[in-house]
Design a protein around this motif. Sequence first.
Motif, PDB file in Angstrom:
ATOM      1  N   GLY A 102      31.182  67.999  40.066  1.00  0.00           N
ATOM      2  CA  GLY A 102      30.240  67.140  39.373  1.00  0.00           C
ATOM      3  C   GLY A 102      28.947  67.787  38.929  1.00  0.00           C
ATOM      4  O   GLY A 102      28.202  67.197  38.147  1.00  0.00           O
ATOM      5  N   MET A 103      28.632  68.997  39.392  1.00  0.00           N
ATOM      6  CA  MET A 103      27.409  69.664  38.959  1.00  0.00           C
ATOM      7  C   MET A 103      27.519  70.082  37.505  1.00  0.00           C
ATOM      8  O   MET A 103      28.603  70.417  37.018  1.00  0.00           O
ATOM      9  CB  MET A 103      27.133  70.896  39.839  1.00  0.00           C
ATOM     10  N   ASP A 104      26.398  70.064  36.809  1.00  0.00           N
ATOM     11  CA  ASP A 104      26.364  70.553  35.434  1.00  0.00           C
ATOM     12  C   ASP A 104      26.845  71.997  35.396  1.00  0.00           C
ATOM     13  O   ASP A 104      26.331  72.845  36.144  1.00  0.00           O
ATOM     14  CB  ASP A 104      24.942  70.453  34.887  1.00  0.00           C
ATOM     15  N   ARG A 105      27.802  72.310  34.541  1.00  0.00           N
ATOM     16  CA  ARG A 105      28.426  73.631  34.520  1.00  0.00           C
ATOM     17  C   ARG A 105      27.426  74.725  34.168  1.00  0.00           C
ATOM     18  O   ARG A 105      27.434  75.812  34.780  1.00  0.00           O
ATOM     19  CB  ARG A 105      29.593  73.645  33.527  1.00  0.00           C
ATOM     20  N   VAL A 106      26.539  74.468  33.228  1.00  0.00           N
ATOM     21  CA  VAL A 106      25.578  75.501  32.839  1.00  0.00           C
ATOM     22  C   VAL A 106      24.637  75.809  34.001  1.00  0.00           C
ATOM     23  O   VAL A 106      24.358  76.974  34.308  1.00  0.00           O
ATOM     24  CB  VAL A 106      24.791  75.070  31.591  1.00  0.00           C
ATOM     25  N   THR A 107      24.162  74.758  34.684  1.00  0.00           N
ATOM     26  CA  THR A 107      23.305  74.961  35.850  1.00  0.00           C
ATOM     27  C   THR A 107      24.043  75.747  36.932  1.00  0.00           C
ATOM     28  O   THR A 107      23.498  76.694  37.516  1.00  0.00           O
ATOM     29  CB  THR A 107      22.857  73.603  36.426  1.00  0.00           C
ATOM     30  N   GLY A 108      25.269  75.370  37.193  1.00  0.00           N
ATOM     31  CA  GLY A 108      26.068  76.064  38.200  1.00  0.00           C
ATOM     32  C   GLY A 108      26.278  77.521  37.861  1.00  0.00           C
ATOM     33  O   GLY A 108      26.185  78.399  38.742  1.00  0.00           O
ATOM     34  N   ASP A 109      26.561  77.808  36.596  1.00  0.00           N
ATOM     35  CA  ASP A 109      26.786  79.193  36.190  1.00  0.00           C
ATOM     36  C   ASP A 109      25.504  80.024  36.310  1.00  0.00           C
ATOM     37  O   ASP A 109      25.544  81.200  36.691  1.00  0.00           O
ATOM     38  CB  ASP A 109      27.327  79.261  34.768  1.00  0.00           C
ATOM     39  N   HIS A 110      24.360  79.413  35.990  1.00  0.00           N
ATOM     40  CA  HIS A 110      23.101  80.145  36.149  1.00  0.00           C
ATOM     41  C   HIS A 110      22.837  80.448  37.624  1.00  0.00           C
ATOM     42  O   HIS A 110      22.355  81.541  37.974  1.00  0.00           O
ATOM     43  CB  HIS A 110      21.944  79.333  35.563  1.00  0.00           C
ATOM     44  N   MET A 111      23.165  79.517  38.501  1.00  0.00           N
ATOM     45  CA  MET A 111      23.009  79.765  39.934  1.00  0.00           C
ATOM     46  C   MET A 111      23.950  80.888  40.381  1.00  0.00           C
ATOM     47  O   MET A 111      23.582  81.744  41.201  1.00  0.00           O
ATOM     48  CB  MET A 111      23.286  78.483  40.711  1.00  0.00           C
TER      49      MET A 111
END
Length: 253
Positions: free
Chosen positions: A81-90
Amino acid sequence: MSGCVENSKLSFAMDAKPAYQRILLKLSGEALMGTSDFGISPEVMSFLAREIKDVVASGVQVALVVGGGNIFRGEGLARAGMDRVTGDHMGMLATVINGLALQDAIERVGVPVRVQSALRINEVCEDYIRRKAVRHLEKGRVVVFAAGTGNPFFTTDSAAALRAIEINADLMLKATKVDGIYTADPKKYADARKYDELTYDEALTKRLGVMDQTAMVLCRDHGVRLCVYDMGRPGALKAIVMGDKTIGTRVHG
């Protein structure tokens, strides 16, 4: 090292010359965990540092691309459920942590290292600049490329393929926990058969999971030679760069 094959290091003739001048080694974040479920194993880092030092001492220029799955995997949390772009940046930031850990481990065995990030984090490492990276390599420094490509939706496999092309690496190596590419997972299927050699088209058609498809197509279209090998075998990395073709699986265009 825990999880490594307990055999003596492979030996070479004193006058042997490396088969490659510049290599790029792709390490997954999971490879840095050792037998743990999370984080970074000091034992694994020390082992990798010694292996890399042996290669550098032979006159080979070494670049690394490291993943971040031992700390954070953006794609996994995106499915939750996390935003994919946010997750990828993390996830990219996790690779910077691993890059700094590799820098520390390799420098402790006497080899200079520079970490270059595709994201701007000037306080802790350099920005990625291709010409500067090549200059570091020419001066005998190991270069660790962190933060993937700097873009979401691209894996560190794709980053490794891209950097290998950009720095004109003679060989790209992918370090895994098995000794090459198999027809199926050898840990699950006793009848799995190891390939000594493959083309990228064969690997893509058979969906062997060597790397993600974007990375394989990049390598195929730009003539990057790939070797998939067992990173836990002492001396294997040095043997490969010295020209031993009996180790791992070779993939070519």
